[in-house]
Write a protein that holds these residues in place. Structure first.
Motif, PDB file in Angstrom:
ATOM      1  N   GLU A 146       0.831  -1.152  -0.170  1.00 30.80           N
ATOM      2  CA  GLU A 146       0.094  -0.056  -0.046  1.00 30.80           C
ATOM      3  C   GLU A 146       0.959   1.034   0.176  1.00 30.80           C
ATOM      4  O   GLU A 146       0.351   2.018  -0.643  1.00 30.80           O
ATOM      5  N   VAL A 147       2.074   1.186   0.932  1.00 31.96           N
ATOM      6  CA  VAL A 147       2.753   2.421   0.754  1.00 31.96           C
ATOM      7  C   VAL A 147       3.527   2.590  -0.568  1.00 31.96           C
ATOM      8  O   VAL A 147       3.612   3.713  -1.366  1.00 31.96           O
ATOM      9  N   LYS A 148       3.773   1.577  -1.151  1.00 29.11           N
ATOM     10  CA  LYS A 148       4.666   1.543  -2.437  1.00 29.11           C
ATOM     11  C   LYS A 148       3.815   1.864  -3.582  1.00 29.11           C
ATOM     12  O   LYS A 148       3.864   2.949  -4.386  1.00 29.11           O
ATOM     13  N   TRP A 149       2.578   1.545  -3.501  1.00 30.66           N
ATOM     14  CA  TRP A 149       1.345   2.014  -4.468  1.00 30.66           C
ATOM     15  C   TRP A 149       0.927   3.439  -4.399  1.00 30.66           C
ATOM     16  O   TRP A 149       0.763   4.329  -5.309  1.00 30.66           O
ATOM     17  N   LEU A 208       9.988  -3.225  -6.600  1.00 32.02           N
ATOM     18  CA  LEU A 208       8.741  -2.244  -6.530  1.00 32.02           C
ATOM     19  C   LEU A 208       7.656  -2.906  -6.645  1.00 32.02           C
ATOM     20  O   LEU A 208       6.710  -2.890  -6.402  1.00 32.02           O
ATOM     21  N   ALA A 209       7.704  -3.995  -8.013  1.00 34.98           N
ATOM     22  CA  ALA A 209       6.686  -4.850  -8.239  1.00 34.98           C
ATOM     23  C   ALA A 209       6.252  -5.836  -7.092  1.00 34.98           C
ATOM     24  O   ALA A 209       5.050  -6.474  -7.116  1.00 34.98           O
ATOM     25  N   ALA A 210       7.012  -6.240  -6.215  1.00 37.05           N
ATOM     26  CA  ALA A 210       6.654  -7.262  -5.198  1.00 37.05           C
ATOM     27  C   ALA A 210       5.372  -6.589  -4.317  1.00 37.05           C
ATOM     28  O   ALA A 210       5.420  -5.632  -3.891  1.00 37.05           O
ATOM     29  N   GLY A 211       4.233  -7.514  -4.143  1.00 39.99           N
ATOM     30  CA  GLY A 211       2.922  -6.961  -3.670  1.00 39.99           C
ATOM     31  C   GLY A 211       2.103  -6.613  -4.539  1.00 39.99           C
ATOM     32  O   GLY A 211       1.006  -6.098  -4.176  1.00 39.99           O
ATOM     33  N   ASP A 212       2.251  -6.281  -6.074  1.00 43.07           N
ATOM     34  CA  ASP A 212       1.567  -6.149  -6.946  1.00 43.07           C
ATOM     35  C   ASP A 212       0.393  -6.920  -7.002  1.00 43.07           C
ATOM     36  O   ASP A 212       0.252  -8.076  -6.789  1.00 43.07           O
ATOM     37  N   SER A 213      -0.949  -6.485  -6.732  1.00 41.38           N
ATOM     38  CA  SER A 213      -2.352  -6.953  -6.677  1.00 41.38           C
ATOM     39  C   SER A 213      -3.460  -6.267  -7.423  1.00 41.38           C
ATOM     40  O   SER A 213      -3.029  -5.186  -7.860  1.00 41.38           O
ATOM     41  N   ASN A 214      -4.476  -6.782  -7.288  1.00 44.51           N
ATOM     42  CA  ASN A 214      -5.679  -6.057  -8.147  1.00 44.51           C
ATOM     43  C   ASN A 214      -6.043  -5.023  -6.945  1.00 44.51           C
ATOM     44  O   ASN A 214      -6.424  -4.041  -7.393  1.00 44.51           O
ATOM     45  N   GLU A 250       1.219  -1.306 -12.741  1.00 44.99           N
ATOM     46  CA  GLU A 250       0.429  -0.419 -13.575  1.00 44.99           C
ATOM     47  C   GLU A 250       0.672   1.169 -13.182  1.00 44.99           C
ATOM     48  O   GLU A 250       0.997   1.838 -14.182  1.00 44.99           O
ATOM     49  N   GLN A 251       0.740   1.426 -11.900  1.00 47.89           N
ATOM     50  CA  GLN A 251       1.240   2.773 -11.711  1.00 47.89           C
ATOM     51  C   GLN A 251       2.248   3.224 -12.105  1.00 47.89           C
ATOM     52  O   GLN A 251       2.957   4.216 -12.624  1.00 47.89           O
ATOM     53  N   ALA A 252       3.458   2.009 -11.767  1.00 47.35           N
ATOM     54  CA  ALA A 252       5.089   2.316 -12.225  1.00 47.35           C
ATOM     55  C   ALA A 252       5.259   2.576 -13.807  1.00 47.35           C
ATOM     56  O   ALA A 252       5.949   3.304 -13.997  1.00 47.35           O
ATOM     57  N   LYS A 253       4.369   1.723 -14.573  1.00 44.82           N
ATOM     58  CA  LYS A 253       4.360   1.921 -15.935  1.00 44.82           C
ATOM     59  C   LYS A 253       3.901   3.455 -16.472  1.00 44.82           C
ATOM     60  O   LYS A 253       4.587   4.004 -17.354  1.00 44.82           O
TER      61      LYS A 253
END
Length: 69
Positions: free
Chosen positions: A13-16, A43-49, A55-58
């Protein structure tokens, strides 16, 4: 204005939210650098729906944001 966001957390959540904030600043016309430090380098570790970090990093990268690790 040049803005540096330093991210050191592994919490998805913090990364997002950090990347979303960077995107908000880019849309406002700021120059943004996102510095990934320590465990946040994956950065992508923990990526989920719920927290679509990748998606935000892209969007961040395509909007000329700078990712530094």
């Amino acid at each position: 204005m040049q803005i540096l966001i330093t991210l050191t957390s592994t919490d998805p959540e913090v990364k997002w939210n950090a990347v979303r904030y960077g995107n908000f600043l880019l849309n406002a016309g700021e120059d943004v650098t996102l510095f990934l430090n320590g465990p946040a380098v994956d950065l992508a570790a923990g990526d989920s729906n719920r927290f679509p970090i990748a998606e935000q990093a892209k969007v961040f990268s395509l909007s000329e944001g700078v990712l530094v690790a």
